[in-house]
Design a protein around this motif. Structure first.
Motif, short mmCIF file in Angstrom:
data_model
loop_
_atom_site.label_atom_id
_atom_site.label_comp_id
_atom_site.label_asym_id
_atom_site.label_seq_id
_atom_site.Cartn_x
_atom_site.Cartn_y
_atom_site.Cartn_z
N ASP A 214 1.22 -1.29 -0.32
CA ASP A 214 0.12 -0.18 -0.34
C ASP A 214 0.66 1.13 0.11
O ASP A 214 2.29 0.90 0.15
CB ASP A 214 -1.31 0.55 1.19
N ILE A 215 0.22 2.55 0.11
CA ILE A 215 0.51 3.30 -0.30
C ILE A 215 2.07 3.31 0.70
O ILE A 215 3.54 4.10 0.66
CB ILE A 215 0.43 4.72 -0.06
N PRO A 216 1.86 3.46 2.24
CA PRO A 216 3.10 3.98 3.46
C PRO A 216 4.03 2.67 3.31
O PRO A 216 4.73 3.01 3.49
CB PRO A 216 1.71 3.82 4.88
N ASP A 217 3.59 1.48 2.62
CA ASP A 217 4.77 0.68 2.52
C ASP A 217 5.11 1.02 1.68
O ASP A 217 6.69 0.81 2.07
CB ASP A 217 3.94 -1.05 2.39
N LEU A 221 9.72 1.41 1.74
CA LEU A 221 10.44 0.58 1.24
C LEU A 221 11.73 2.38 0.18
O LEU A 221 12.82 2.01 0.54
CB LEU A 221 9.94 0.39 0.01
N TYR A 222 11.40 3.78 -0.05
CA TYR A 222 11.11 4.45 -0.73
C TYR A 222 13.08 4.89 0.47
O TYR A 222 13.91 5.71 0.10
CB TYR A 222 10.55 5.21 -1.32
N ALA A 223 12.14 5.50 1.01
CA ALA A 223 13.39 6.45 2.06
C ALA A 223 14.29 5.23 2.40
O ALA A 223 15.47 5.76 3.29
CB ALA A 223 12.23 6.44 3.05
N ASP A 224 14.14 3.75 2.27
CA ASP A 224 14.83 2.81 2.61
C ASP A 224 16.07 2.48 1.59
O ASP A 224 16.69 1.07 1.77
CB ASP A 224 15.05 2.17 3.66
N GLY A 225 15.45 2.88 0.46
CA GLY A 225 16.41 2.71 -0.57
C GLY A 225 16.07 1.73 -1.60
O GLY A 225 16.86 0.51 -2.62
#
Length: 377
Positions: A214-217, A221-225
């Motif tokens: 979902d969007i928060p997931d 992910l993006y914030a951690d590469g």
């Protein structure tokens, strides 16, 4: 894989027919009836290594099926050990340009080999080689496991797509991502456009909808590469954001400069364009501080600087760079103090970005008011 199941078939007959059907298709697995249990089929990966561990093998649920959770138990593949040594195969690429590299190997050992191959100091992104390239891979895992793994990496030349599970194996995810990137990130102005919404051909989402990000997931992910995709309403898997594993500078300071894969391919395009511009204009020129008689055979720091400014303007017109006035202000070209045959240039490029977020404040009124306070007609 489809085969006939008759009402009178015993478990042993069903198992034998299942094994024969699997082997007839040419999958990267082989099947055989278990030697101790006649109603059991043992599936073995054709390839060696850990990459097949957990690979999804299950019964179809999107159509009528005699096999179901009520009468069939499926155990994921396990027991694979080891990863390949990628150093040799990567070295065999020689000095040929391969901008899009794809592989299912996203373990630390494999990614370390890729890092050495592509790095900025001695690898294909170094000033000596100037060959460039980017590695696309995939990893299956829970959100917490992928976030933890992403935080253990910091390489702008690698993109790892995270998914909890999929009927599609990792190497097909990686190949689909690299293929889509190669179709859109090889030339301008397309190289500047975000890959979001593009469908990964042949890739299937997890069968269990609860495993879809979902969007928060995805934001985590993006914030951690870790790169991510989303599942469309028609069941197709579309790119949401292909980030690299880069998150921090060498000093450990958080930095988003090389977060997106589009930026890396823009920089490839820019570097090659500048190189071509200088080579075309100054390939067989002598070098001097000044050229008072405007000889065509003489290059100076000023003339090369002008070439670079013109090239930057071309790249602005191609939709790759922006703010040419600031580039013209800050670009610097000077002769090397230790090598009379060398020019050193400082090129502060500002790449065009991607529109990823649109934020709006929607304020509701039952009726607008005029400036005098009377209701508008």
């Amino acid at each position: 894989v489809t085969f006939q199941v008759n009402a009178s078939d015993t478990a042993a007959i069903v198992a034998a027919n299942a094994a024969a059907a699997i082997n007839a298709v040419g999958l990267p697995i082989t099947a055989a009836v278990d030697g101790a249990t006649a109603g059991k089929v043992d599936v073995t990966a054709v390839h060696k290594g850990a990459v097949f561990n957990g690979q999804e093998v299950t019964f179809a649920t999107d159509e009528a099926n005699a096999l179901s959770a009520a009468n069939t138990a499926v155990v994921p593949l396990s027991g694979g050990n080891g990863v390949p040594d990628l150093a040799g195969p990567l070295a065999s690429l020689g000095d040929q340009e391969y901008d899009f590299l794809a592989g299912p190997y996203s373990d630390a050992v494999s990614l370390n080999a890729v890092r050495e191959f592509l790095n900025d100091s001695a690898g294909r992104w170094s000033p000596i080689q100037q060959l460039y390239g980017h590695y696309f891979s995939t990893q299956y895992g829970t959100l917490s496991a992928l976030v933890t793994f992403g935080n253990s990496r910091n390489d702008q030349h690698v993109t790892v797509i995270g998914s909890q599970r999929s009927p599609t194996p990792e190497w097909e995810w990686a190949a689909a991502a690299a293929a889509m990137a190669s179709a859109h990130l090889g030339d301008a102005p397309e190289v500047s456009r975000p890959l979001q919404t593009l469908v990964l051909q042949g890739v299937l989402p997890p069968r269990d909808r609860s495993l879809w990000w979902d969007i928060p997931d995805r934001q985590a992910l993006y914030a951690d590469g870790i790169a991510g995709c989303k599942v469309r309403s028609d069941g197709l898997v579309a790119i949401d954001r292909l980030v690299t594993t880069y998150q921090k500078t060498a000093a450990g300071v958080a930095d988003g400069t090389f977060r997106d894969v589009e930026t890396m391919f823009q920089l490839m395009f820019v570097a090659r364009y500048f190189k071509t511009a200088v080579s075309d204009k100054h390939a067989r020129q002598a070098l001097a501080d000044d050229n008072p008689f405007n000889l065509a055979e003489i290059a100076t720091p000023k003339s090369v600087r002008n070439t670079l400014i013109h090239a930057y303007n071309d790249l602005v017109a191609l939709g790759v760079l922006e703010k040419p006035d600031l580039f013209a202000q800050f670009v610097n070209v000077e002769r090397d103090p230790n090598d009379a045959n060398r020019l050193n240039a400082y090129l502060p490029v500002d790449v065009v970005n991607q529109l990823r977020v649109f934020a709006a404040n929607i304020t509701a009124y039952l009726q607008y008011q005029t400036a005098s306070g009377a209701a508008a007609v």
